[in-house]
Scaffold this motif. Structure first.
Motif, PDB file in Angstrom:
ATOM      1  N   UNK A 249       0.857  -1.185   0.000  1.00 57.57           N
ATOM      2  CA  UNK A 249       0.000   0.000   0.000  1.00 57.57           C
ATOM      3  C   UNK A 249       0.893   1.235   0.000  1.00 57.57           C
ATOM      4  N   UNK A 250       0.816   2.032  -1.055  1.00 56.19           N
ATOM      5  CA  UNK A 250       1.612   3.249  -1.139  1.00 56.19           C
ATOM      6  C   UNK A 250       0.822   4.419  -0.549  1.00 56.19           C
ATOM      7  N   UNK A 251       1.503   5.520  -0.373  1.00 56.17           N
ATOM      8  CA  UNK A 251       0.840   6.737   0.090  1.00 56.17           C
ATOM      9  C   UNK A 251      -0.298   7.102  -0.858  1.00 56.17           C
ATOM     10  N   UNK A 252      -0.035   7.078  -2.155  1.00 55.58           N
ATOM     11  CA  UNK A 252      -1.046   7.443  -3.154  1.00 55.58           C
ATOM     12  C   UNK A 252      -2.251   6.509  -3.111  1.00 55.58           C
ATOM     13  N   UNK A 253      -2.015   5.214  -2.878  1.00 59.18           N
ATOM     14  CA  UNK A 253      -3.131   4.258  -2.829  1.00 59.18           C
ATOM     15  C   UNK A 253      -3.963   4.438  -1.561  1.00 59.18           C
ATOM     16  N   UNK A 254      -3.361   4.986  -0.513  1.00 53.47           N
ATOM     17  CA  UNK A 254      -4.098   5.220   0.725  1.00 53.47           C
ATOM     18  C   UNK A 254      -4.876   6.524   0.737  1.00 53.47           C
ATOM     19  N   UNK A 255      -4.433   7.507  -0.047  1.00 49.71           N
ATOM     20  CA  UNK A 255      -5.061   8.838  -0.038  1.00 49.71           C
ATOM     21  C   UNK A 255      -6.567   8.844  -0.275  1.00 49.71           C
ATOM     22  N   UNK A 256      -7.119   8.028  -1.193  1.00 45.30           N
ATOM     23  CA  UNK A 256      -8.572   8.056  -1.372  1.00 45.30           C
ATOM     24  C   UNK A 256      -9.349   7.630  -0.117  1.00 45.30           C
ATOM     25  N   UNK A 257      -8.693   6.929   0.781  1.00 43.56           N
ATOM     26  CA  UNK A 257      -9.339   6.457   2.006  1.00 43.56           C
ATOM     27  C   UNK A 257      -9.137   7.425   3.166  1.00 43.56           C
ATOM     28  N   UNK A 258      -7.872   7.802   3.422  1.00 40.15           N
ATOM     29  CA  UNK A 258      -7.605   8.656   4.583  1.00 40.15           C
ATOM     30  C   UNK A 258      -7.440  10.127   4.251  1.00 40.15           C
ATOM     31  N   UNK A 259      -7.301  10.469   2.975  1.00 42.45           N
ATOM     32  CA  UNK A 259      -7.231  11.873   2.578  1.00 42.45           C
ATOM     33  C   UNK A 259      -5.857  12.479   2.765  1.00 42.45           C
ATOM     34  N   UNK A 260      -5.742  13.759   2.390  1.00 38.69           N
ATOM     35  CA  UNK A 260      -4.456  14.442   2.490  1.00 38.69           C
ATOM     36  C   UNK A 260      -4.087  14.783   3.938  1.00 38.69           C
ATOM     37  N   UNK A 261      -2.858  15.233   4.110  1.00 46.25           N
ATOM     38  CA  UNK A 261      -2.385  15.651   5.433  1.00 46.25           C
ATOM     39  C   UNK A 261      -3.141  16.907   5.856  1.00 46.25           C
ATOM     40  N   UNK A 262      -3.652  16.886   7.080  1.00 46.89           N
ATOM     41  CA  UNK A 262      -4.323  18.051   7.660  1.00 46.89           C
ATOM     42  C   UNK A 262      -3.419  18.684   8.715  1.00 46.89           C
ATOM     43  N   UNK A 263      -2.834  17.834   9.574  1.00 41.43           N
ATOM     44  CA  UNK A 263      -1.917  18.314  10.614  1.00 41.43           C
ATOM     45  C   UNK A 263      -0.705  17.388  10.653  1.00 41.43           C
ATOM     46  N   UNK A 264       0.486  17.895  10.269  1.00 44.36           N
ATOM     47  CA  UNK A 264       1.687  17.078  10.445  1.00 44.36           C
ATOM     48  C   UNK A 264       2.016  17.010  11.934  1.00 44.36           C
ATOM     49  N   UNK A 265       2.203  15.808  12.442  1.00 45.08           N
ATOM     50  CA  UNK A 265       2.492  15.634  13.869  1.00 45.08           C
ATOM     51  C   UNK A 265       4.000  15.702  14.072  1.00 45.08           C
ATOM     52  N   UNK A 266       4.477  16.938  14.187  1.00 42.16           N
ATOM     53  CA  UNK A 266       5.892  17.231  14.344  1.00 42.16           C
ATOM     54  C   UNK A 266       6.113  17.953  15.660  1.00 42.16           C
ATOM     55  N   UNK A 267       7.350  17.921  16.137  1.00 36.83           N
ATOM     56  CA  UNK A 267       7.665  18.632  17.376  1.00 36.83           C
ATOM     57  C   UNK A 267       7.831  20.131  17.085  1.00 36.83           C
ATOM     58  N   UNK A 268       8.173  20.898  18.110  1.00 39.72           N
ATOM     59  CA  UNK A 268       8.257  22.352  17.955  1.00 39.72           C
ATOM     60  C   UNK A 268       9.347  22.785  16.975  1.00 39.72           C
ATOM     61  N   UNK A 269      10.312  21.908  16.699  1.00 43.33           N
ATOM     62  CA  UNK A 269      11.363  22.224  15.729  1.00 43.33           C
ATOM     63  C   UNK A 269      10.969  21.840  14.308  1.00 43.33           C
ATOM     64  N   UNK A 270       9.761  21.273  14.149  1.00 42.40           N
ATOM     65  CA  UNK A 270       9.307  20.843  12.830  1.00 42.40           C
ATOM     66  C   UNK A 270       9.830  19.487  12.415  1.00 42.40           C
ATOM     67  N   UNK A 271      10.304  18.702  13.396  1.00 43.11           N
ATOM     68  CA  UNK A 271      10.840  17.378  13.110  1.00 43.11           C
ATOM     69  C   UNK A 271       9.818  16.300  13.431  1.00 43.11           C
ATOM     70  N   UNK A 272       9.817  15.261  12.602  1.00 42.53           N
ATOM     71  CA  UNK A 272       9.031  14.071  12.909  1.00 42.53           C
ATOM     72  C   UNK A 272       9.840  13.224  13.885  1.00 42.53           C
ATOM     73  N   UNK A 273       9.175  12.354  14.649  1.00 44.33           N
ATOM     74  CA  UNK A 273       9.918  11.550  15.622  1.00 44.33           C
ATOM     75  C   UNK A 273      10.779  10.478  14.973  1.00 44.33           C
ATOM     76  N   UNK A 274      11.852  10.149  15.670  1.00 47.85           N
ATOM     77  CA  UNK A 274      12.735   9.048  15.289  1.00 47.85           C
ATOM     78  C   UNK A 274      12.495   7.923  16.282  1.00 47.85           C
ATOM     79  N   UNK A 275      12.295   6.723  15.762  1.00 49.46           N
ATOM     80  CA  UNK A 275      12.095   5.570  16.647  1.00 49.46           C
ATOM     81  C   UNK A 275      13.370   5.298  17.424  1.00 49.46           C
ATOM     82  N   UNK A 276      13.227   4.888  18.671  1.00 45.92           N
ATOM     83  CA  UNK A 276      14.391   4.560  19.493  1.00 45.92           C
ATOM     84  C   UNK A 276      14.972   3.213  19.037  1.00 45.92           C
ATOM     85  N   UNK A 277      16.077   2.743  19.631  1.00 44.70           N
ATOM     86  CA  UNK A 277      16.678   1.478  19.207  1.00 44.70           C
ATOM     87  C   UNK A 277      15.744   0.269  19.339  1.00 44.70           C
TER      88      UNK A 277
END
Length: 183
Positions: A98-126
């Motif tokens: 399932x690609x991003x494009x194939x999912x878009x008709x179901x979940x739609x475009x980005x409304x709110x990017x869930x980023x921290x105050x620096x504009x970064x997305x989270x990095x998974x820990x080890x």
């Protein structure tokens, strides 16, 4: 594992909603149960607390690729009355991914990017875990009903290459006590 996330969310709610808060200042409480997409093994949950235009998102997910950035967003349709839903397995292309494009008709475009105050997305820990807590200002968005939206986590290795856009987990935003609609 579901019980663990439920316990974490209840504990977070206990800290986030002090006793004796009046109904006028009490936040609207929403939950998200994140389930895997693309056989990623990613699972998790989120607690959303909304007070007026302020939205606090508390998200915990595991099974993510360790030490990799995992974009995450609130997705939905703001220009149509269509509700955002998580894509079914048959939405994947002939390659089974399932690609991003194939999912878009179901979940739609980005409304709110869930980023921290620096504009970064989270990095998974080890251990492949992400814990994310941040408050967003929704005053520039016309969002009245959060239950029309989903949260989607992204990022997975396919064919020996990491693709930060591939959806790996999805969950509908529901009001506490409400069941999600089926896709």
């Amino acid at each position: 594992m579901k019980r663990l996330y439920l316990l974490v969310l209840v504990a977070l709610m206990a800290f986030a909603i002090p006793l004796g808060v009046s109904a006028r200042t009490r936040p609207q409480v929403y939950l998200v149960h994140l389930e895997q997409l693309n056989n990623s093994g990613v699972m998790g949950g989120a607690l959303l607390l909304r007070r007026g235009d302020q939205l606090t998102v508390i998200l915990v997910a595991h099974g993510l690729e360790a030490n990799m950035v995992h974009p995450q967003h609130i997705h939905g349709f703001t220009d149509t009355p269509q509700d955002s839903v998580c894509p079914p397995p048959e939405a994947a292309g002939t390659d089974g991914i399932l690609t991003l494009a194939e999912g878009l008709p179901y979940y739609g475009p980005v409304v709110v990017p869930l980023q921290n105050m620096n504009g970064d997305f989270p990095t998974a820990n080890p251990g492949g875990v992400v814990v994310f807590i941040h408050t967003f200002d929704l005053s520039t968005l016309s969002i009245t009903d959060l239950t029309q939206f989903t949260i989607v986590l992204h990022g997975m290795t396919v064919n020996n290459a990491y693709d930060a856009s591939l959806p790996v987990a999805c969950g509908q935003i529901i009001v506490v006590g409400q069941q999600p609609t089926s896709s």
